[in-house]
Design a protein around this motif. Structure first.
Motif, PDB file in Angstrom:
ATOM      1  N   ASP A  82     130.622 -13.893   7.648  1.00 23.37           N
ATOM      2  CA  ASP A  82     131.480 -12.997   7.106  1.00 23.37           C
ATOM      3  C   ASP A  82     132.305 -12.974   5.577  1.00 23.37           C
ATOM      4  O   ASP A  82     132.252 -12.146   4.856  1.00 23.37           O
ATOM      5  CB  ASP A  82     132.907 -12.956   8.006  1.00 23.37           C
ATOM      6  CG  ASP A  82     132.514 -12.139   9.112  1.00 23.37           C
ATOM      7  OD1 ASP A  82     131.483 -11.503   9.223  1.00 23.37           O
ATOM      8  OD2 ASP A  82     133.303 -12.145  10.206  1.00 23.37           O
ATOM      9  N   VAL A  83     132.334 -14.299   5.475  1.00 23.28           N
ATOM     10  CA  VAL A  83     132.940 -14.799   4.106  1.00 23.28           C
ATOM     11  C   VAL A  83     131.693 -14.398   2.861  1.00 23.28           C
ATOM     12  O   VAL A  83     132.289 -13.873   1.911  1.00 23.28           O
ATOM     13  CB  VAL A  83     133.361 -16.212   3.738  1.00 23.28           C
ATOM     14  CG1 VAL A  83     133.751 -16.675   2.607  1.00 23.28           C
ATOM     15  CG2 VAL A  83     134.236 -16.421   4.802  1.00 23.28           C
ATOM     16  N   SER A  86     131.504 -10.757   2.470  1.00 24.34           N
ATOM     17  CA  SER A  86     132.827  -9.973   1.759  1.00 24.34           C
ATOM     18  C   SER A  86     132.207 -10.436  -0.060  1.00 24.34           C
ATOM     19  O   SER A  86     132.593  -9.336  -0.522  1.00 24.34           O
ATOM     20  CB  SER A  86     133.852 -11.129   1.997  1.00 24.34           C
ATOM     21  OG  SER A  86     134.227 -10.879   3.225  1.00 24.34           O
ATOM     22  N   ARG A  87     131.781 -11.558  -0.175  1.00 27.38           N
ATOM     23  CA  ARG A  87     131.433 -11.986  -1.550  1.00 27.38           C
ATOM     24  C   ARG A  87     130.595 -10.833  -2.094  1.00 27.38           C
ATOM     25  O   ARG A  87     130.586 -10.440  -3.256  1.00 27.38           O
ATOM     26  CB  ARG A  87     130.996 -13.313  -1.794  1.00 27.38           C
ATOM     27  CG  ARG A  87     131.455 -13.931  -3.093  1.00 27.38           C
ATOM     28  CD  ARG A  87     130.630 -15.182  -3.464  1.00 27.38           C
ATOM     29  NE  ARG A  87     129.273 -15.263  -3.086  1.00 27.38           N
ATOM     30  CZ  ARG A  87     128.830 -16.332  -1.997  1.00 27.38           C
ATOM     31  NH1 ARG A  87     129.619 -16.909  -1.432  1.00 27.38           N
ATOM     32  NH2 ARG A  87     127.493 -16.149  -2.133  1.00 27.38           N
ATOM     33  N   ARG A  89     129.925  -7.725  -0.841  1.00 25.44           N
ATOM     34  CA  ARG A  89     130.345  -6.588  -0.992  1.00 25.44           C
ATOM     35  C   ARG A  89     131.248  -6.460  -2.383  1.00 25.44           C
ATOM     36  O   ARG A  89     131.212  -5.434  -3.083  1.00 25.44           O
ATOM     37  CB  ARG A  89     131.338  -6.100  -0.181  1.00 25.44           C
ATOM     38  CG  ARG A  89     130.709  -5.980   1.407  1.00 25.44           C
ATOM     39  CD  ARG A  89     131.722  -5.276   2.281  1.00 25.44           C
ATOM     40  NE  ARG A  89     132.688  -6.008   2.710  1.00 25.44           N
ATOM     41  CZ  ARG A  89     132.601  -6.903   3.842  1.00 25.44           C
ATOM     42  NH1 ARG A  89     131.681  -6.725   4.627  1.00 25.44           N
ATOM     43  NH2 ARG A  89     133.578  -7.683   3.971  1.00 25.44           N
ATOM     44  N   ASN A  90     131.991  -7.584  -2.649  1.00 27.30           N
ATOM     45  CA  ASN A  90     132.937  -7.780  -3.770  1.00 27.30           C
ATOM     46  C   ASN A  90     131.870  -7.772  -5.311  1.00 27.30           C
ATOM     47  O   ASN A  90     132.487  -6.940  -6.019  1.00 27.30           O
ATOM     48  CB  ASN A  90     133.501  -8.939  -3.756  1.00 27.30           C
ATOM     49  CG  ASN A  90     134.692  -8.992  -4.731  1.00 27.30           C
ATOM     50  OD1 ASN A  90     134.746  -9.974  -5.624  1.00 27.30           O
ATOM     51  ND2 ASN A  90     135.456  -8.025  -4.875  1.00 27.30           N
ATOM     52  N   PRO A 115     139.246  -5.102  -6.829  1.00 28.93           N
ATOM     53  CA  PRO A 115     137.816  -5.661  -6.671  1.00 28.93           C
ATOM     54  C   PRO A 115     137.746  -6.801  -7.555  1.00 28.93           C
ATOM     55  O   PRO A 115     137.450  -8.008  -7.169  1.00 28.93           O
ATOM     56  CB  PRO A 115     136.727  -4.848  -7.083  1.00 28.93           C
ATOM     57  CG  PRO A 115     137.479  -3.405  -7.126  1.00 28.93           C
ATOM     58  CD  PRO A 115     138.714  -3.503  -7.338  1.00 28.93           C
ATOM     59  N   TYR A 118     140.115  -9.693  -5.943  1.00 26.43           N
ATOM     60  CA  TYR A 118     139.593 -10.302  -4.794  1.00 26.43           C
ATOM     61  C   TYR A 118     138.448 -11.316  -5.382  1.00 26.43           C
ATOM     62  O   TYR A 118     138.131 -12.275  -4.881  1.00 26.43           O
ATOM     63  CB  TYR A 118     139.021  -9.437  -4.138  1.00 26.43           C
ATOM     64  CG  TYR A 118     140.037  -8.794  -3.181  1.00 26.43           C
ATOM     65  CD1 TYR A 118     141.194  -9.560  -2.598  1.00 26.43           C
ATOM     66  CD2 TYR A 118     140.281  -7.269  -3.015  1.00 26.43           C
ATOM     67  CE1 TYR A 118     142.069  -8.940  -1.711  1.00 26.43           C
ATOM     68  CE2 TYR A 118     141.132  -6.947  -2.303  1.00 26.43           C
ATOM     69  CZ  TYR A 118     142.094  -7.614  -1.698  1.00 26.43           C
ATOM     70  OH  TYR A 118     143.269  -7.213  -1.078  1.00 26.43           O
TER      71      TYR A 118
ATOM     72  N   GLN B   2     146.206 -15.223  -5.917  1.00 23.31           N
ATOM     73  CA  GLN B   2     146.589 -13.695  -5.551  1.00 23.31           C
ATOM     74  C   GLN B   2     147.998 -13.786  -4.981  1.00 23.31           C
ATOM     75  O   GLN B   2     148.527 -12.863  -4.364  1.00 23.31           O
ATOM     76  CB  GLN B   2     145.536 -13.457  -4.453  1.00 23.31           C
ATOM     77  CG  GLN B   2     144.244 -12.916  -4.816  1.00 23.31           C
ATOM     78  CD  GLN B   2     143.175 -12.728  -3.680  1.00 23.31           C
ATOM     79  OE1 GLN B   2     143.674 -12.659  -2.461  1.00 23.31           O
ATOM     80  NE2 GLN B   2     141.877 -12.835  -4.191  1.00 23.31           N
ATOM     81  N   LYS B 328     138.630  -4.458   2.554  1.00 18.51           N
ATOM     82  CA  LYS B 328     137.375  -5.289   3.010  1.00 18.51           C
ATOM     83  C   LYS B 328     136.175  -4.721   2.429  1.00 18.51           C
ATOM     84  O   LYS B 328     135.213  -5.463   1.786  1.00 18.51           O
ATOM     85  CB  LYS B 328     137.026  -5.348   4.607  1.00 18.51           C
ATOM     86  CG  LYS B 328     138.207  -6.110   5.327  1.00 18.51           C
ATOM     87  CD  LYS B 328     137.774  -6.374   6.661  1.00 18.51           C
ATOM     88  CE  LYS B 328     138.586  -7.712   7.089  1.00 18.51           C
ATOM     89  NZ  LYS B 328     137.991  -8.093   8.363  1.00 18.51           N
ATOM     90  N   ALA B 329     136.158  -3.271   2.167  1.00 21.45           N
ATOM     91  CA  ALA B 329     134.976  -2.961   1.565  1.00 21.45           C
ATOM     92  C   ALA B 329     134.961  -3.283  -0.033  1.00 21.45           C
ATOM     93  O   ALA B 329     133.742  -3.564  -0.527  1.00 21.45           O
ATOM     94  CB  ALA B 329     135.021  -1.321   1.671  1.00 21.45           C
ATOM     95  N   LEU B 330     136.065  -3.540  -0.332  1.00 17.77           N
ATOM     96  CA  LEU B 330     136.058  -3.881  -1.920  1.00 17.77           C
ATOM     97  C   LEU B 330     135.903  -5.336  -2.068  1.00 17.77           C
ATOM     98  O   LEU B 330     135.997  -6.122  -2.960  1.00 17.77           O
ATOM     99  CB  LEU B 330     137.405  -3.404  -2.462  1.00 17.77           C
ATOM    100  CG  LEU B 330     137.984  -2.165  -2.531  1.00 17.77           C
ATOM    101  CD1 LEU B 330     139.338  -1.834  -3.188  1.00 17.77           C
ATOM    102  CD2 LEU B 330     136.937  -1.371  -3.363  1.00 17.77           C
ATOM    103  N   GLY B 331     135.762  -6.088  -0.919  1.00 13.54           N
ATOM    104  CA  GLY B 331     135.382  -7.629  -1.196  1.00 13.54           C
ATOM    105  C   GLY B 331     136.501  -8.626  -0.621  1.00 13.54           C
ATOM    106  O   GLY B 331     136.308  -9.723  -1.109  1.00 13.54           O
ATOM    107  N   ALA B 332     137.599  -7.939  -0.063  1.00 11.00           N
ATOM    108  CA  ALA B 332     138.500  -8.904   0.318  1.00 11.00           C
ATOM    109  C   ALA B 332     138.118  -9.654   1.548  1.00 11.00           C
ATOM    110  O   ALA B 332     137.448  -9.232   2.586  1.00 11.00           O
ATOM    111  CB  ALA B 332     139.709  -7.881   0.808  1.00 11.00           C
ATOM    112  N   GLN B 333     138.203 -11.156   1.451  1.00 12.56           N
ATOM    113  CA  GLN B 333     137.989 -11.978   2.587  1.00 12.56           C
ATOM    114  C   GLN B 333     138.874 -11.785   3.659  1.00 12.56           C
ATOM    115  O   GLN B 333     140.126 -11.467   3.368  1.00 12.56           O
ATOM    116  CB  GLN B 333     137.569 -13.502   2.131  1.00 12.56           C
ATOM    117  CG  GLN B 333     136.528 -13.538   1.307  1.00 12.56           C
ATOM    118  CD  GLN B 333     136.312 -14.865   0.641  1.00 12.56           C
ATOM    119  OE1 GLN B 333     137.105 -15.790   0.984  1.00 12.56           O
ATOM    120  NE2 GLN B 333     135.356 -14.972  -0.327  1.00 12.56           N
ATOM    121  N   ASN B 334     138.566 -12.208   4.993  1.00 12.40           N
ATOM    122  CA  ASN B 334     139.683 -12.292   6.019  1.00 12.40           C
ATOM    123  C   ASN B 334     140.747 -12.967   5.704  1.00 12.40           C
ATOM    124  O   ASN B 334     142.081 -12.674   5.725  1.00 12.40           O
ATOM    125  CB  ASN B 334     139.048 -12.607   7.245  1.00 12.40           C
ATOM    126  CG  ASN B 334     137.805 -11.885   7.692  1.00 12.40           C
ATOM    127  OD1 ASN B 334     137.470 -10.971   7.247  1.00 12.40           O
ATOM    128  ND2 ASN B 334     137.212 -12.440   8.818  1.00 12.40           N
TER     129      ASN B 334
END
Lengths: 239, 431
Positions: A82-83, A86-87, A89-90, A115, A118, B2, B328-334
């Motif tokens: 998952d992590v 995320s990277r 997608r970012n 973005p 993040y 952040q 999340k789509a923009l890349g935010a991690q959990n």
């Protein structure tokens, strides 16, 4: 562009099943093979329920395939956690949605900054980049407007600026003109062409509209979870 | 990186729902303000008692009591074989620089040419003040060394000063000639004076002219004994001042052993030695226990408040499912999503906590002010003795801030984690 360009997307035999092992098990994608090279402007067309949204989620690293391999810029996405997703997608994907999906109560500039925030970019640097991006999409004078103070076309332009923030490998647009009138939709399509031609951005456009698809370099048609037609890169696109 | 962004986000989110945020904070506000108010009152009572006791004198002394132990009855008073001055002097000589005899006695009225009112003498030995010290105290009180050196030191009231000396003279160091009831006269040097406490005035008839009022004065006790040709009456109790810089229990044991040895041949005699300072400590302990007990009860409302925060956070997360999907789509991690909502919960609790602290301090001060007013109204004659101090408890405030944050983390974590674990595709599709 030439055929020697880098391969951005390389999908082999992508299968996606839902409700695995249950009586209502559902196979949405039946072995998709797809290669996209850098700088392409690709349209994926298909009817509702054809599996194009699932394919888009797969390309956008929102989901993992049940079977098959997906290399994005040489990195195998199907095995990431998952992590790491995320990277991806970012950094690698820039999403443009039909309903814009700007964050409410957050001004245009902050939306574009998100973005980069993040990604851990320093505040000053990302502020400068966000201003530049808004300039490119022609929204510099609306930087401090909240989403509810913007029209549909303006929102979509902010959303495109946001998608471009981390210089992604692919701009992934899901029915970007679907919620806009034809004139505004035209402006958004023009913006995509401009980004494609001037910045060399790789764009994957998901649409059910054959007219929009005709403007693209290449059209991939999907039906019942399989690619039924692929025009390849055409030099005689309508636009 | 952040973190500041998260605080800003939390503020934006709270400002968007001001009323809801305030109602959510209510539980926290009530819990924290109740705890702060109770601890403020508790601390104030403690300070007031300590100050009041200290203004009367200091309590670093043992009370030595002599009892008759009789299995036939409940015991009885000692009538003979009492503690006398020689015994005490022997104790003091045995342990140099440790013990002092704490003794007050009265030598009746004294007279002086220039003062027409009555002067009663209160003699003191040890550093205990003859008259309670007020803020108007000047100079010093009679001290142990005055007694030891048989110095003719005198401590008087401002009433005496006002009548005896012309205005503008510094009375400290001036000599006054006093005549005692047995006709003996002696010169005394004024070492200090204080405002005449109301407690002495109370015994006057209303309308008594100031000139006829009684003014107490203090002289060293052994000076008084020498002039009056008296000595300390043997007694079944005596106060022994100890050295507060040394181990108190050890000294208590020394005194106990000394007197038990003296009465070893009288098996029915029992000696008890009690530290008076420890009574003040005991009172403080009792107040502390009560304060903590009530605070714990008040803190329960903090839990109720925390559950309210959790409830609202769950609602907020459901409402903002789409936003979570977009992030999340923009890349935010959990972890980034989790942090965002935990910070939001902490902000709610912390703001609530700060409001609670302010209200608690104001409430505590209000109650303290009412108490002060009541004391002045109904016990005017003691008002100067009861020095009410209202002071918010600093540790309680720090603990309250800490617990506010802890409540936010504890009750915010579950909703935040729920948000963090959302599937981005489902969240994006949510309307």
């Amino acid at each position: 562009m030439t055929l020697m360009s880098n391969v951005v997307i390389s999908m082999r035999n992508i299968i996606k099943r839902y409700y695995i092992g249950q009586p209502n098990e559902l196979q949405i994608l039946n072995g998709i093979d797809l290669d996209v090279t850098e700088g392409e402007f690709l349209a994926i067309v298909g009817q509702s329920g054809s599996g194009k949204s699932t394919l888009m989620n797969m390309i956008g690293a929102l989901d993992r395939p049940t079977e098959g391999t997906y290399f994005l810029n040489g990195q195998d996405i199907s095995t990431l956690n998952d992590v790491e997703l995320s990277r991806i997608r970012n950094k690698e994907i820039g999403f443009v949605f039909q309903t814009f999906n700007l964050i409410a109560r957050t001004n245009a500039l902050k939306n574009v900054e998100m973005p980069m925030m993040y990604a851990g970019m320093p505040r000053k640097e990302r502020l400068k980049r966000a201003e530049e991006l808004l300039e490119i999409v022609g929204m510099a004078d609306r930087a401090d407007h909240q989403p509810n103070e913007l029209s549909g076309g303006q929102k979509q332009r902010v959303a495109i600026a946001r998608a471009m923030a981390n210089k992604p490998s692919i701009l992934l647009a899901d029915e970007p003109t679907g919620a806009l009138d034809s004139k505004t939709g035209r402006m958004i399509m023009d913006l995509f062409h401009k980004l494609h031609e001037e910045e060399g951005t790789t764009i994957v456009l998901i649409t059910h509209s054959p007219e929009l698809a005709e403007e693209c370099d290449r059209i991939v048609t999907i039906s019942d979870g399989s690619i039924i037609n692929d025009t390849g890169v055409r030099l005689n696109a309508v636009h | 990186m952040q973190f500041i962004e998260n605080i800003r986000l939390a503020f934006t989110s709270l400002l968007a729902n001001k009323m809801r945020a305030l109602l959510t904070m209510l539980g926290i506000i009530i819990g924290i303000s109740a705890v702060i108010m109770i601890t403020t009152i508790g601390t104030s009572i403690q300070k007031t008692l300590t100050r009041t006791f200290n203004s009367i004198g200091n309590f670093n002394y043992f009370r030595v009591d002599l009892w008759i132990h009789d299995p036939e009855s409940d015991g009885g008073w000692v009538m003979d074989e009492l503690i006398d001055r020689d015994m005490v002097d022997e104790l003091i000589a045995k342990y140099p620089d440790q013990f002092m005899l704490d003794l007050n006695d009265s030598f009746g009225n004294v007279t002086t040419q220039n003062y027409k009112g009555q002067i009663i003498t209160l003699s003191v030995n040890g550093s205990m003040d003859a008259v309670p010290a007020s803020d108007h105290k000047r100079g010093r009180t009679i001290q142990y060394k005055d007694n030891k050196n048989l110095k003719n030191a005198l401590y008087v009231s401002d009433l005496f000063i006002k009548q005896y000396f012309p205005e503008g003279t510094d009375p400290i160091g001036q000599t006054v000639n006093l005549t005692f009831e047995n006709g003996v006269s002696a010169d005394f040097v004024i070492v200090g004076y204080d405002k005449l406490p109301k407690i002495y005035e109370q015994s006057f008839e209303p309308g008594t002219a100031e000139i006829d009022k009684v003014s107490p004065c203090a002289i060293p006790v052994d000076v008084g004994y020498r002039i009056m040709h008296k000595e300390m009456r043997p007694s079944d109790w005596v106060n022994i001042r100890y050295n507060a810089e040394m181990d108190v229990e050890m000294q208590r044991q020394q005194v106990q052993n000394f007197f038990e040895e003296k009465y070893a041949e009288l098996p029915k005699y029992r000696v008890t030695v009690e530290d008076q300072q420890s009574y003040l400590g005991m009172i403080n302990t009792v107040i502390n226990v009560i304060t903590i007990a009530i605070s714990v009860i008040a803190a329960i409302s903090l839990i109720v408040g925390g559950v309210g925060v959790m409830n609202i956070m769950l609602v907020s997360i459901t409402e903002r499912t789409k936003e979570i999907g977009i992030r999340k789509a923009l890349g935010a991690q959990n972890s980034a999503i989790r942090m965002q909502f935990v910070v939001e919960a902490i902000m709610i609790c912390l703001i609530g906590g700060i409001i609670g602290i302010i209200l608690g301090i104001l409430g505590g001060m209000l109650i303290g002010w009412i108490a002060k007013t009541l004391v002045t109204q109904f016990y005017a004659e003691y008002a100067e003795l009861i020095a009410i101090t209202i002071q918010p408890s600093i540790p309680a405030i720090l603990i309250a801030v800490f617990f506010s944050i802890l409540t936010g983390v504890f009750f915010g974590y579950y909703p935040a984690n729920k948000a963090a674990k959302m599937n981005p595709i489902d969240a994006l599709r949510y309307d």
